[in-house]
Design a protein around this motif. Structure first.
Motif, PDB file in Angstrom:
ATOM      1  N   ASP A  65     -15.285   1.178  -2.381  1.00 25.38           N
ATOM      2  CA  ASP A  65     -15.642   1.014  -0.974  1.00 25.38           C
ATOM      3  C   ASP A  65     -15.013   2.145  -0.171  1.00 25.38           C
ATOM      4  O   ASP A  65     -14.019   2.743  -0.584  1.00 25.38           O
ATOM      5  N   GLY A  66     -15.615   2.444   0.980  1.00 30.27           N
ATOM      6  CA  GLY A  66     -15.103   3.495   1.846  1.00 30.27           C
ATOM      7  C   GLY A  66     -15.225   3.088   3.297  1.00 30.27           C
ATOM      8  O   GLY A  66     -16.045   2.242   3.650  1.00 30.27           O
ATOM      9  N   SER A  67     -14.401   3.682   4.155  1.00 34.59           N
ATOM     10  CA  SER A  67     -14.458   3.366   5.581  1.00 34.59           C
ATOM     11  C   SER A  67     -14.094   4.588   6.401  1.00 34.59           C
ATOM     12  O   SER A  67     -13.395   5.492   5.924  1.00 34.59           O
ATOM     13  N   CYS A  68     -14.581   4.603   7.637  1.00 35.93           N
ATOM     14  CA  CYS A  68     -14.253   5.665   8.581  1.00 35.93           C
ATOM     15  C   CYS A  68     -13.871   4.989   9.888  1.00 35.93           C
ATOM     16  O   CYS A  68     -14.667   4.240  10.464  1.00 35.93           O
ATOM     17  N   ASP A  69     -12.651   5.217  10.352  1.00 38.66           N
ATOM     18  CA  ASP A  69     -12.138   4.503  11.519  1.00 38.66           C
ATOM     19  C   ASP A  69     -11.541   5.482  12.532  1.00 38.66           C
ATOM     20  O   ASP A  69     -10.500   6.068  12.283  1.00 38.66           O
ATOM     21  N   PRO A  70     -12.243   5.695  13.704  1.00 41.24           N
ATOM     22  CA  PRO A  70     -13.550   5.141  14.055  1.00 41.24           C
ATOM     23  C   PRO A  70     -14.678   5.924  13.385  1.00 41.24           C
ATOM     24  O   PRO A  70     -14.440   7.014  12.867  1.00 41.24           O
ATOM     25  N   ASN A  71     -15.856   5.362  13.427  1.00 38.99           N
ATOM     26  CA  ASN A  71     -17.026   5.994  12.812  1.00 38.99           C
ATOM     27  C   ASN A  71     -17.968   6.490  13.903  1.00 38.99           C
ATOM     28  O   ASN A  71     -18.362   5.711  14.767  1.00 38.99           O
ATOM     29  N   ILE A  99     -10.417   8.627  10.677  1.00 40.23           N
ATOM     30  CA  ILE A  99      -9.753   8.690   9.371  1.00 40.23           C
ATOM     31  C   ILE A  99     -10.661   8.030   8.335  1.00 40.23           C
ATOM     32  O   ILE A  99     -11.196   6.956   8.570  1.00 40.23           O
ATOM     33  N   MET A 100     -10.842   8.685   7.202  1.00 39.48           N
ATOM     34  CA  MET A 100     -11.622   8.079   6.126  1.00 39.48           C
ATOM     35  C   MET A 100     -10.687   7.481   5.090  1.00 39.48           C
ATOM     36  O   MET A 100      -9.691   8.103   4.705  1.00 39.48           O
ATOM     37  N   GLY A 101     -11.017   6.286   4.650  1.00 35.70           N
ATOM     38  CA  GLY A 101     -10.265   5.630   3.588  1.00 35.70           C
ATOM     39  C   GLY A 101     -11.158   5.376   2.394  1.00 35.70           C
ATOM     40  O   GLY A 101     -12.353   5.079   2.550  1.00 35.70           O
ATOM     41  N   PHE A 102     -10.619   5.526   1.194  1.00 38.27           N
ATOM     42  CA  PHE A 102     -11.374   5.319  -0.047  1.00 38.27           C
ATOM     43  C   PHE A 102     -10.612   4.333  -0.928  1.00 38.27           C
ATOM     44  O   PHE A 102      -9.408   4.481  -1.130  1.00 38.27           O
ATOM     45  N   GLY A 103     -11.306   3.336  -1.435  1.00 40.34           N
ATOM     46  CA  GLY A 103     -10.654   2.361  -2.291  1.00 40.34           C
ATOM     47  C   GLY A 103     -11.488   2.013  -3.503  1.00 40.34           C
ATOM     48  O   GLY A 103     -12.722   2.045  -3.448  1.00 40.34           O
ATOM     49  N   TRP A 104     -10.814   1.690  -4.598  1.00 46.05           N
ATOM     50  CA  TRP A 104     -11.533   1.283  -5.803  1.00 46.05           C
ATOM     51  C   TRP A 104     -10.620   0.426  -6.674  1.00 46.05           C
ATOM     52  O   TRP A 104      -9.403   0.467  -6.573  1.00 46.05           O
ATOM     53  N   ASN A 107     -16.701  -7.842  -2.947  1.00 43.69           N
ATOM     54  CA  ASN A 107     -16.107  -6.517  -3.025  1.00 43.69           C
ATOM     55  C   ASN A 107     -14.852  -6.428  -2.149  1.00 43.69           C
ATOM     56  O   ASN A 107     -14.519  -5.382  -1.616  1.00 43.69           O
ATOM     57  N   THR A 108     -14.171  -7.554  -2.005  1.00 45.18           N
ATOM     58  CA  THR A 108     -13.091  -7.658  -1.021  1.00 45.18           C
ATOM     59  C   THR A 108     -11.874  -6.790  -1.333  1.00 45.18           C
ATOM     60  O   THR A 108     -11.247  -6.256  -0.422  1.00 45.18           O
ATOM     61  N   ILE A 109     -11.527  -6.641  -2.608  1.00 47.71           N
ATOM     62  CA  ILE A 109     -10.339  -5.854  -2.946  1.00 47.71           C
ATOM     63  C   ILE A 109     -10.571  -4.380  -2.620  1.00 47.71           C
ATOM     64  O   ILE A 109      -9.736  -3.726  -1.980  1.00 47.71           O
ATOM     65  N   ALA A 110     -11.717  -3.849  -3.043  1.00 54.84           N
ATOM     66  CA  ALA A 110     -12.035  -2.456  -2.744  1.00 54.84           C
ATOM     67  C   ALA A 110     -12.178  -2.254  -1.241  1.00 54.84           C
ATOM     68  O   ALA A 110     -11.770  -1.224  -0.695  1.00 54.84           O
ATOM     69  N   ASP A 111     -12.736  -3.246  -0.564  1.00 55.66           N
ATOM     70  CA  ASP A 111     -12.903  -3.186   0.889  1.00 55.66           C
ATOM     71  C   ASP A 111     -11.548  -3.049   1.580  1.00 55.66           C
ATOM     72  O   ASP A 111     -11.375  -2.240   2.489  1.00 55.66           O
ATOM     73  N   ARG A 112     -10.572  -3.835   1.134  1.00 53.46           N
ATOM     74  CA  ARG A 112      -9.243  -3.773   1.724  1.00 53.46           C
ATOM     75  C   ARG A 112      -8.577  -2.431   1.403  1.00 53.46           C
ATOM     76  O   ARG A 112      -7.949  -1.814   2.277  1.00 53.46           O
ATOM     77  N   LEU A 113      -8.697  -1.953   0.180  1.00 48.94           N
ATOM     78  CA  LEU A 113      -8.087  -0.684  -0.215  1.00 48.94           C
ATOM     79  C   LEU A 113      -8.692   0.497   0.522  1.00 48.94           C
ATOM     80  O   LEU A 113      -8.056   1.547   0.660  1.00 48.94           O
ATOM     81  N   ALA A 114      -9.937   0.335   1.012  1.00 47.05           N
ATOM     82  CA  ALA A 114     -10.622   1.419   1.715  1.00 47.05           C
ATOM     83  C   ALA A 114     -10.145   1.584   3.153  1.00 47.05           C
ATOM     84  O   ALA A 114     -10.424   2.595   3.796  1.00 47.05           O
ATOM     85  N   LEU A 115      -9.440   0.590   3.682  1.00 51.81           N
ATOM     86  CA  LEU A 115      -8.920   0.697   5.048  1.00 51.81           C
ATOM     87  C   LEU A 115      -7.764   1.689   5.094  1.00 51.81           C
ATOM     88  O   LEU A 115      -6.975   1.772   4.152  1.00 51.81           O
TER      89      LEU A 115
END
Length: 265
Positions: free
Chosen positions: A7-13, A17-22, A123-131
């Protein structure tokens, strides 16, 4: 088969900041491997770029740890999964570059990969790691108190009918919904400010159509919370289909009801 959730996130989008989790689950039975990275704010940073980068980083980490495949890749981004599977074309230059790099890594290692889309609650674990770490730490500090004092649903336990990143909503609304979905306890003001800004593809759909699209479980929640009021049930289902979690969609409608009462006074 080994599995990789990403999972990945961009805050703000966009631009943040981009976060990547797996997380890698090994078929051999050894302990799962979690990984995460971040990238500083940039104009080119977006949620989709973050999702693709998370996939690339996750596969690279899998290979570095000695993974040989076959590998079952699971993610909650329909865009990335559908494009990597060859079902959708890649029209964005930045995404096309990352996809090409990922395809090259897979081909170089002769890695057999199967891609599957999963809803966010799977996909909750990857979602959290992506923050980003700062946000992860903030949520960790507040969520236990929030749950016991308010009864709010933890972000990782929220249920979803649709993926907001694949939903046909505006970029502004998508950002607002993502922020609500990842917040431990969204306030009244946040729900009050959540507006479509006119009409979208869900606005004119009738309750019967919304129930079919949202499914029986979501429809039952809406009916239970707003019994004998089809209009409110339809509103809740619309927000669920836009990508808001089921519990937050109910709260959104309740806030709208309260605002409506205040305007009438």
């Amino acid at each position: 088969m080994d599995t990789l959730n990403f999972d990945g996130s961009c805050d703000p989008n966009p631009g943040g900041i981009m976060g990547f989790g797996w997380i890698i689950n090994w078929s051999s039975g050894k302990k799962a491997t979690e990984g995460s990275k971040e990238k500083k704010p940039s104009k080119s940073n977006t949620n989709n770029v973050a999702e693709y980068t998370a996939l690339k980083e996750g596969i690279s980490n899998y290979l570095e740890l000695g993974g040989k495949g076959p590998l079952h890749v699971r993610g909650d981004s329909k865009l990335v999964i559908s494009q990597m599977s060859g079902k959708w074309k890649v029209n964005n230059e930045n995404l096309a570059k990352i996809k090409e790099e990922t395809d090259s890594i897979i081909k170089k290692h002769n890695l057999k990969v199967k891609f599957t889309w999963v809803p966010r609650e799977q996909n909750t674990i990857a979602d959290r790691l992506a923050l980003p770490k700062s946000r992860r730490n903030k949520i960790s500090k507040t969520e236990s108190n929030t749950d016991s004092n308010t009864g709010s649903v933890k972000p990782e336990n929220r249920k979803f009918v649709a993926d907001v990143n694949s939903s046909s909503v505006s970029s502004k609304l998508r950002l607002q919904i993502n922020e609500l979905n990842t917040s431990p306890s969204p306030g009244f003001k946040s729900f009050a400010q959540l507006k479509v800004g006119g009409f979208d593809s869900f606005s004119r759909k009738k309750l019967e159509t919304l129930q079919k699209e949202a499914g029986s479980k979501a429809s039952a929640i809406a009916e239970k919370e707003f019994s004998n009021n089809p209009t409110q049930q339809a509103s809740a289902l619309r927000w669920m289909l836009r990508g808001l979690s089921t519990d937050l969609a109910v709260k959104k409608v309740k806030v709208d009801i309260e605002l409506s009462k205040k305007r009438k006074k």
